[in-house]
Design a protein around this motif. Structure first.
Motif, short mmCIF file in Angstrom:
data_model
loop_
_atom_site.label_atom_id
_atom_site.label_comp_id
_atom_site.label_asym_id
_atom_site.label_seq_id
_atom_site.Cartn_x
_atom_site.Cartn_y
_atom_site.Cartn_z
N PHE B 139 -5.22 -6.38 12.47
CA PHE B 139 -4.10 -7.81 12.34
C PHE B 139 -2.33 -6.50 12.03
O PHE B 139 -2.55 -5.16 11.75
N ILE B 140 -2.14 -7.38 13.87
CA ILE B 140 -0.89 -6.71 13.28
C ILE B 140 0.43 -7.82 13.66
O ILE B 140 0.53 -8.58 14.12
N PHE B 162 -2.22 1.61 15.57
CA PHE B 162 -2.76 0.53 14.87
C PHE B 162 -3.56 0.30 13.46
O PHE B 162 -3.16 -0.25 13.04
N GLY B 163 -4.07 1.39 13.70
CA GLY B 163 -4.27 1.68 12.38
C GLY B 163 -3.54 2.95 11.10
O GLY B 163 -2.96 1.96 10.40
N LYS B 164 -1.94 2.81 11.32
CA LYS B 164 -1.29 3.19 11.07
C LYS B 164 -0.53 1.51 10.52
O LYS B 164 -0.01 1.72 9.25
N THR B 165 -0.09 1.04 11.27
CA THR B 165 1.03 -0.47 11.35
C THR B 165 0.01 -1.28 10.71
O THR B 165 0.29 -2.33 9.58
N GLY B 166 -1.19 -1.51 11.11
CA GLY B 166 -1.88 -2.74 11.21
C GLY B 166 -3.17 -2.52 10.11
O GLY B 166 -3.32 -2.11 9.40
N ARG B 167 -3.93 -3.49 9.77
CA ARG B 167 -4.82 -3.99 8.31
C ARG B 167 -6.29 -4.04 9.56
O ARG B 167 -5.58 -4.77 10.63
N VAL B 177 -14.34 -12.96 12.01
CA VAL B 177 -12.57 -12.66 11.78
C VAL B 177 -11.93 -12.66 10.97
O VAL B 177 -10.78 -14.06 10.97
N ASP B 178 -12.34 -12.40 9.64
CA ASP B 178 -11.78 -12.85 9.14
C ASP B 178 -10.09 -13.07 7.81
O ASP B 178 -9.60 -12.19 7.59
N TYR B 179 -9.21 -13.30 8.89
CA TYR B 179 -8.29 -12.44 9.37
C TYR B 179 -7.34 -13.85 7.76
O TYR B 179 -6.35 -12.96 7.89
#
Lengths: 197, 197
Positions: B139-140, B162-167, B177-179
């Motif tokens: 999720f970004i 993506f690892g640093k910014t997103g979840r 995909v439980d956003y």
């Protein structure tokens, strides 16, 4: 009357004298209005694409993929949605050629359910109905339409109901269906009948 | 090891042991999740139909209209929108098969502009990006993606970003995909990094 030298009369037609829309239909009127809102950064509201079930696609070399067999699908939602002043906007638009009533069969039951669902979640939801015979375009809050639908013992809504329940949407050349004006009045004016404040 | 009588080893494959998705792609995972949300009346979020330019339609007697010539159009917005807890939701979803980066060309410039526009009007806007090689779905927030896009001197976003910014979006059988879980954390939790409160 003096005719033109070529013997013809002046080339004016009825179309040239009717102000404003000149044969545009409701959909293109709304699309033009939405483009205006978008260009002025007033709102971001789009028509959804027509849902199509694609069955066969050709991929010719050196040119675009060509869909050769497809069918129209029933839409599961309304045609228009987007955002305005932080609120989720959702509506359906219908043209009615009858003079006395609007038949419910012009709306699919799942469209009614969809409007009911988005209302529960806090949407500004409504219908835009144009009576082509009168050239009147109404803004109807979805709540009113759904309540009539659920309680009425009939298959259509009388024309007079629209005048009592809805608002005529103002029209101008740049904004043929200026529904944001009605939204401002109803939902964002203190004391507006549907505003939170 | 004892083989089966036919001389073959046990017929397990990698696919059979990977829990959950079994070859479903991101789009069908999101659609399943949205149907779950809709059934539980948690949110009303739909994928927009694929935009198609219809050129020719046959109207055979006694059967459904058949589209015989049509072409894919570039979408002018993102693929998904709707409403959740009174907020307008808007997002785009992309699957990336590369291991080291996400190329910007996977997003159209007008999709970036669209996300920027809805953010200005108060939307919760984001991207869902799945790196298929790692089976990770991120999720970004759109704001982060747009800022990187506008300032980066490169044509792609490194995987590590993506690892640093997103979840990572949680996944379960009913909600692949439980956003909404991430939206609750970021936008509706007091002190959530993107909440108003």
């Amino acid at each position: 009357m003096v005719n033109y030298p070529n013997g013809k009369k002046g080339g004016w037609t009825a179309a040239a004298t009717s102000a404003g829309r000149r044969g545009m239909n409701l959909e293109s009127d709304i699309n033009r209005t939405n483009i205006f809102y978008l260009d002025r950064d007033q709102a971001v509201i789009h028509k959804k694409p027509t849902p199509v079930q694609i069955v066969k696609v050709d991929y010719p070399q050196r040119s675009a993929a060509k869909i050769t067999e497809a069918y129209f699908k029933l839409p599961s939602t309304t045609d228009y949605n987007g955002i305005y002043r932080g609120r989720y906007i959702d509506f359906e638009a219908k043209e009615c050629s009858l003079k006395t009533s609007f038949p419910f069969k012009m709306l699919h039951p799942h469209q009614i359910r969809h409007l009911d669902a988005v209302l529960r979640h806090g949407a500004i939801a409504f219908l835009i109905v144009r009576f082509t015979e009168y050239d009147e375009t109404y803004f109807i809050p979805a709540r009113n339409m759904i309540d009539f639908y659920n309680t009425a013992d009939r298959h259509s809504i009388p024309y007079e109901w629209f005048g009592k329940t809805g608002r005529i949407i103002p029209s101008s050349f740049l904004k043929p269906v200026d529904y944001l004006q009605i939204i401002d009045e109803l939902y964002f004016t203190e004391g507006g009948s549907l505003s939170d404040g």
